[in-house]
Design a protein around this motif. Structure first.
Motif, PDB file in Angstrom:
ATOM      1  N   MET A  33       9.462  -4.035 -30.023  1.00  0.00           N
ATOM      2  CA  MET A  33      10.011  -3.983 -31.365  1.00  0.00           C
ATOM      3  C   MET A  33       9.069  -4.660 -32.374  1.00  0.00           C
ATOM      4  O   MET A  33       8.973  -4.256 -33.520  1.00  0.00           O
ATOM      5  CB  MET A  33      11.372  -4.685 -31.392  1.00  0.00           C
ATOM      6  N   PHE A  34       8.376  -5.715 -31.941  1.00  0.00           N
ATOM      7  CA  PHE A  34       7.461  -6.439 -32.816  1.00  0.00           C
ATOM      8  C   PHE A  34       6.265  -5.567 -33.174  1.00  0.00           C
ATOM      9  O   PHE A  34       5.820  -5.526 -34.321  1.00  0.00           O
ATOM     10  CB  PHE A  34       6.999  -7.720 -32.124  1.00  0.00           C
ATOM     11  N   VAL A  35       5.725  -4.843 -32.200  1.00  0.00           N
ATOM     12  CA  VAL A  35       4.528  -4.037 -32.425  1.00  0.00           C
ATOM     13  C   VAL A  35       4.861  -2.725 -33.127  1.00  0.00           C
ATOM     14  O   VAL A  35       4.122  -2.272 -33.997  1.00  0.00           O
ATOM     15  CB  VAL A  35       3.805  -3.758 -31.088  1.00  0.00           C
ATOM     16  N   ASN A  36       5.981  -2.121 -32.761  1.00  0.00           N
ATOM     17  CA  ASN A  36       6.318  -0.795 -33.275  1.00  0.00           C
ATOM     18  C   ASN A  36       7.739  -0.780 -33.844  1.00  0.00           C
ATOM     19  O   ASN A  36       8.624  -0.111 -33.309  1.00  0.00           O
ATOM     20  CB  ASN A  36       6.181   0.235 -32.152  1.00  0.00           C
ATOM     21  N   PRO A  37       7.994  -1.500 -34.927  1.00  0.00           N
ATOM     22  CA  PRO A  37       9.358  -1.576 -35.470  1.00  0.00           C
ATOM     23  C   PRO A  37       9.869  -0.245 -36.007  1.00  0.00           C
ATOM     24  O   PRO A  37      11.074  -0.006 -36.041  1.00  0.00           O
ATOM     25  CB  PRO A  37       9.237  -2.612 -36.585  1.00  0.00           C
ATOM     26  N   ASP A  38       8.952   0.644 -36.443  1.00  0.00           N
ATOM     27  CA  ASP A  38       9.361   1.934 -37.002  1.00  0.00           C
ATOM     28  C   ASP A  38       9.475   3.028 -35.945  1.00  0.00           C
ATOM     29  O   ASP A  38       9.720   4.191 -36.275  1.00  0.00           O
ATOM     30  CB  ASP A  38       8.365   2.374 -38.074  1.00  0.00           C
ATOM     31  N   ASN A  39       9.281   2.639 -34.687  1.00  0.00           N
ATOM     32  CA  ASN A  39       9.396   3.586 -33.567  1.00  0.00           C
ATOM     33  C   ASN A  39       8.488   4.809 -33.759  1.00  0.00           C
ATOM     34  O   ASN A  39       8.902   5.960 -33.603  1.00  0.00           O
ATOM     35  CB  ASN A  39      10.852   4.050 -33.394  1.00  0.00           C
ATOM     36  N   LEU A  40       7.232   4.546 -34.097  1.00  0.00           N
ATOM     37  CA  LEU A  40       6.255   5.630 -34.232  1.00  0.00           C
ATOM     38  C   LEU A  40       6.004   6.266 -32.871  1.00  0.00           C
ATOM     39  O   LEU A  40       6.024   5.583 -31.835  1.00  0.00           O
ATOM     40  CB  LEU A  40       4.943   5.087 -34.801  1.00  0.00           C
ATOM     41  N   GLN A  41       5.753   7.542 -32.856  1.00  0.00           N
ATOM     42  CA  GLN A  41       5.544   8.260 -31.610  1.00  0.00           C
ATOM     43  C   GLN A  41       4.085   8.242 -31.195  1.00  0.00           C
ATOM     44  O   GLN A  41       3.179   8.224 -32.028  1.00  0.00           O
ATOM     45  CB  GLN A  41       6.025   9.712 -31.737  1.00  0.00           C
ATOM     46  N   ALA A  42       3.879   8.225 -29.887  1.00  0.00           N
ATOM     47  CA  ALA A  42       2.526   8.314 -29.358  1.00  0.00           C
ATOM     48  C   ALA A  42       2.016   9.743 -29.528  1.00  0.00           C
ATOM     49  O   ALA A  42       2.793  10.702 -29.533  1.00  0.00           O
ATOM     50  CB  ALA A  42       2.516   7.924 -27.889  1.00  0.00           C
ATOM     51  N   VAL A  43       0.703   9.862 -29.684  1.00  0.00           N
ATOM     52  CA  VAL A  43       0.094  11.182 -29.862  1.00  0.00           C
ATOM     53  C   VAL A  43      -0.730  11.528 -28.635  1.00  0.00           C
ATOM     54  O   VAL A  43      -1.265  10.652 -27.945  1.00  0.00           O
ATOM     55  CB  VAL A  43      -0.794  11.224 -31.123  1.00  0.00           C
ATOM     56  N   ILE A  44      -0.831  12.792 -28.346  1.00  0.00           N
ATOM     57  CA  ILE A  44      -1.545  13.258 -27.161  1.00  0.00           C
ATOM     58  C   ILE A  44      -3.055  13.157 -27.376  1.00  0.00           C
ATOM     59  O   ILE A  44      -3.549  13.278 -28.501  1.00  0.00           O
ATOM     60  CB  ILE A  44      -1.134  14.707 -26.821  1.00  0.00           C
ATOM     61  N   ASP A  45      -3.755  12.894 -26.293  1.00  0.00           N
ATOM     62  CA  ASP A  45      -5.210  12.810 -26.338  1.00  0.00           C
ATOM     63  C   ASP A  45      -5.792  14.207 -26.624  1.00  0.00           C
ATOM     64  O   ASP A  45      -5.649  15.130 -25.816  1.00  0.00           O
ATOM     65  CB  ASP A  45      -5.726  12.282 -24.995  1.00  0.00           C
ATOM     66  N   GLN A  46      -6.424  14.370 -27.775  1.00  0.00           N
ATOM     67  CA  GLN A  46      -6.944  15.672 -28.177  1.00  0.00           C
ATOM     68  C   GLN A  46      -8.145  16.121 -27.337  1.00  0.00           C
ATOM     69  O   GLN A  46      -8.525  17.288 -27.359  1.00  0.00           O
ATOM     70  CB  GLN A  46      -7.334  15.643 -29.657  1.00  0.00           C
ATOM     71  N   ASP A  47      -8.740  15.185 -26.604  1.00  0.00           N
ATOM     72  CA  ASP A  47      -9.862  15.541 -25.738  1.00  0.00           C
ATOM     73  C   ASP A  47      -9.416  15.918 -24.335  1.00  0.00           C
ATOM     74  O   ASP A  47     -10.249  16.197 -23.468  1.00  0.00           O
ATOM     75  CB  ASP A  47     -10.846  14.367 -25.652  1.00  0.00           C
ATOM     76  N   CYS A  48      -8.111  15.920 -24.104  1.00  0.00           N
ATOM     77  CA  CYS A  48      -7.591  16.228 -22.770  1.00  0.00           C
ATOM     78  C   CYS A  48      -7.888  17.682 -22.416  1.00  0.00           C
ATOM     79  O   CYS A  48      -7.632  18.597 -23.209  1.00  0.00           O
ATOM     80  CB  CYS A  48      -6.087  15.972 -22.719  1.00  0.00           C
ATOM     81  N   GLU A  49      -8.413  17.893 -21.240  1.00  0.00           N
ATOM     82  CA  GLU A  49      -8.783  19.249 -20.818  1.00  0.00           C
ATOM     83  C   GLU A  49      -7.582  20.103 -20.458  1.00  0.00           C
ATOM     84  O   GLU A  49      -7.700  21.314 -20.252  1.00  0.00           O
ATOM     85  CB  GLU A  49      -9.722  19.174 -19.610  1.00  0.00           C
ATOM     86  N   TYR A  50      -6.379  19.475 -20.364  1.00  0.00           N
ATOM     87  CA  TYR A  50      -5.199  20.224 -19.957  1.00  0.00           C
ATOM     88  C   TYR A  50      -4.343  20.660 -21.150  1.00  0.00           C
ATOM     89  O   TYR A  50      -3.232  21.154 -20.968  1.00  0.00           O
ATOM     90  CB  TYR A  50      -4.337  19.381 -19.014  1.00  0.00           C
ATOM     91  N   LEU A  51      -4.817  20.458 -22.381  1.00  0.00           N
ATOM     92  CA  LEU A  51      -4.037  20.839 -23.547  1.00  0.00           C
ATOM     93  C   LEU A  51      -3.694  22.325 -23.510  1.00  0.00           C
ATOM     94  O   LEU A  51      -4.526  23.169 -23.182  1.00  0.00           O
ATOM     95  CB  LEU A  51      -4.825  20.545 -24.835  1.00  0.00           C
ATOM     96  N   GLY A  52      -2.444  22.622 -23.825  1.00  0.00           N
ATOM     97  CA  GLY A  52      -2.013  24.017 -23.812  1.00  0.00           C
ATOM     98  C   GLY A  52      -0.514  24.099 -23.764  1.00  0.00           C
ATOM     99  O   GLY A  52       0.178  23.781 -24.734  1.00  0.00           O
ATOM    100  N   THR A  53       0.033  24.458 -22.617  1.00  0.00           N
ATOM    101  CA  THR A  53       1.477  24.544 -22.456  1.00  0.00           C
ATOM    102  C   THR A  53       2.075  23.152 -22.285  1.00  0.00           C
ATOM    103  O   THR A  53       1.374  22.180 -22.010  1.00  0.00           O
ATOM    104  CB  THR A  53       1.829  25.391 -21.220  1.00  0.00           C
ATOM    105  N   GLU A  54       3.410  23.081 -22.441  1.00  0.00           N
ATOM    106  CA  GLU A  54       4.090  21.783 -22.295  1.00  0.00           C
ATOM    107  C   GLU A  54       3.915  21.234 -20.896  1.00  0.00           C
ATOM    108  O   GLU A  54       3.757  20.032 -20.693  1.00  0.00           O
ATOM    109  CB  GLU A  54       5.575  21.963 -22.605  1.00  0.00           C
ATOM    110  N   GLN A  55       3.900  22.098 -19.891  1.00  0.00           N
ATOM    111  CA  GLN A  55       3.727  21.663 -18.507  1.00  0.00           C
ATOM    112  C   GLN A  55       2.345  21.062 -18.290  1.00  0.00           C
ATOM    113  O   GLN A  55       2.187  20.069 -17.588  1.00  0.00           O
ATOM    114  CB  GLN A  55       3.953  22.831 -17.559  1.00  0.00           C
ATOM    115  N   GLU A  56       1.341  21.682 -18.907  1.00  0.00           N
ATOM    116  CA  GLU A  56      -0.016  21.164 -18.760  1.00  0.00           C
ATOM    117  C   GLU A  56      -0.216  19.893 -19.580  1.00  0.00           C
ATOM    118  O   GLU A  56      -0.946  18.983 -19.172  1.00  0.00           O
ATOM    119  CB  GLU A  56      -1.029  22.230 -19.192  1.00  0.00           C
ATOM    120  N   ASP A  57       0.434  19.813 -20.743  1.00  0.00           N
ATOM    121  CA  ASP A  57       0.299  18.618 -21.585  1.00  0.00           C
ATOM    122  C   ASP A  57       0.768  17.368 -20.866  1.00  0.00           C
ATOM    123  O   ASP A  57       0.313  16.254 -21.150  1.00  0.00           O
ATOM    124  CB  ASP A  57       1.101  18.785 -22.881  1.00  0.00           C
TER     125      ASP A  57
END
Length: 313
Positions: free
Chosen positions: A1-25
């Protein structure tokens, strides 16, 4: 709560080689990229350091030696003398009335030590993988930082309470039965963790099952510290307890080495992603520990077991 009080969402690594479908993400890593959030991370460690310092100083002030037992002449007895007297009631009903205790060298020649060691190692490895990668795995299908914070608080409560309960269960059921329950539970729960993403991303069912699947291990595997501590005393005697118990923690070296190897295996990581890979390995190691301990006697107090240990002296 101290670090992320606004509950910001994590973002996916754009360099990930598996980017595509939700299953691969789900095989990709998720990160927090907000600069304001990241700037709070060093202060979080500073805050934790202050809290730990206060707790440590408080504990240090509360630690004290027990009141010395006074002789009829009101003179203090030496620590060695008191220790010898405290062992009198532990003398076994064996030929010669010899106090049952093994030295560390004698302990290392017994199969029981290595079976306890392997059981301790397997559950500790599961604990380490769970602690390091449970949230990383959860982020692949639940992107809610406040949810993970609340779950973590509850899991830490279970972590503390279950150690007391498992100490009580050890007194009633012995080492073998307690470890069997812990080993089987940890094996089944952790091995089935990779199925949770199938419940749907950020769904209520996924959040409920993730909380349940995390709660069950945290109500079981921390109990390993309670039962192995008692098992060392019962199996090898109290005279050299501190040294014998310390020998068990040599598993920490193997534990760290195995984690470094498992998290760097390129073949399995490419197939299922490293978070699912860790879940699978947790299940396998829990099974190995259970098999190793299953051949032990139900209780270390059995006369047949104690007689075998005396033959090792």
């Amino acid at each position: 709560m101290f670090v992320n009080p606004d509950n910001l969402q994590a973002v996916i690594d754009q360099d990930c080689e598996y980017l595509g479908t939700e299953q691969e993400d789900a095989k990709c890593d998720f990160y927090f990229a907000d600069e304001n959030l990241l700037e709070k991370v060093p202060w979080m460690f500073f805050l934790l350091g202050v809290v730990y310092s206060i707790m440590g100083v408080t504990a240090l002030c509360l630690i004290s030696d027990p009141e010395p037992t006074k002789s009829p002449k009101s003179r203090k007895k030496s620590y060695r003398k008191e220790k010898e007297e405290s062992l009198e009631y532990l003398i076994e009903e064996l030929p010669g009335k010899v106090a049952f205790s093994l030295t560390p060298l004698q302990v290392m020649r017994t199969p029981a030590f290595y079976q306890i060691w392997l059981g301790f190692f397997s559950i500790s490895l599961t604990n380490g993988l769970m602690s390091n990668y449970s949230k990383t795995f959860g982020l692949t299908f639940i992107n809610d930082d406040h949810y993970f914070a609340k779950v973590a608080v509850f899991l830490n409560i279970l972590n503390g309470i279950c150690r007391i309960l498992w100490g009580h269960y050890y007194d009633r059921f012995g080492f073998k039965r307690c470890f069997s329950i812990i080993g089987v539970t940890v094996t089944l729960v952790t091995a089935t963790l990779p199925a949770l993403p199938a419940l749907g991303a950020n769904s209520l069912a996924a959040k409920f099952c993730y909380s349940l699947w995390m709660s069950v291990p945290y109500a079981t595997f921390p109990g390993i510290y309670s039962i192995v501590a008692a098992a060392v005393n019962d199996a090898f005697g109290p005279a050299h307890y501190q040294a014998n118990f310390g020998l068990l923690f040599s598993q920490s070296l193997a534990h760290c080495a195995v984690i470094m190897v498992l998290t760097r295996l390129p073949s399995s990581t490419q197939c299922v992603g490293y978070t699912r890979q860790c879940s699978c390995w947790r299940g396998w190691f829990g099974l190995v520990g259970w098999v190793a301990v299953s051949v032990r006697p139900t209780s270390f107090h059995l006369r047949s077991f104690r007689e075998q240990m005396h033959e090792k002296k």
